[in-house]
Scaffold this active site. Sequence first.
Site, PDB file in Angstrom:
ATOM      1  N   GLU A  58       8.174  35.512  24.738  1.00 40.71           N
ATOM      2  CA  GLU A  58       9.112  35.851  25.796  1.00 40.71           C
ATOM      3  C   GLU A  58       8.382  36.101  27.106  1.00 40.71           C
ATOM      4  OE1 GLU A  58      12.920  38.698  26.841  1.00 40.71           O
ATOM      5  OE2 GLU A  58      11.775  39.118  25.034  1.00 40.71           O
ATOM      6  N   ALA A  59       7.243  36.777  27.045  1.00 39.46           N
ATOM      7  CA  ALA A  59       6.469  37.033  28.260  1.00 39.46           C
ATOM      8  C   ALA A  59       6.017  35.728  28.913  1.00 39.46           C
ATOM      9  CB  ALA A  59       5.267  37.919  27.941  1.00 39.46           C
TER      10      ALA A  59
END
Length: 135
Positions: A58-59
């Site tokens: 996600e990052a």
Amino acid sequence: MTHEPLPPWTITLGELDEKMGVQILEQSVDRVVATMPVEGNRQSFGLLHGGASLAVGEAVGSWAAVIHASTLGRTAVGVDVSATHHKGAREGSVTITATPLHLGRTLTTHQVLITNAAGQRLCTLRITNLLLDKP
């Protein structure tokens, strides 16, 4: 009057990224690549934690979206992420690569692949980000 293109936003690691040992290798609108050690990110059975895969995926996908958004003078926020775990890892490091599936003015969608040192796919994520005007 001509306008110079905006410089792309540059990735800065957050607290969790630092704790997970994330390192950025490449960053551009076309591709963001990072690495992360398996050690320190394992669950109780000795495998890379699925939550660690989601957090780093996600990052990296969000960073890719923000880089694109920054070229439009905007920012991005995640609205959806999903992942499929294909294979486990017990040691070494993983490579996380985000590439765009769609780069719009309102939404972006990126595919994020997490692979081991042998290039085997461990996890596939898809993340969609909403582009917003900067506050």
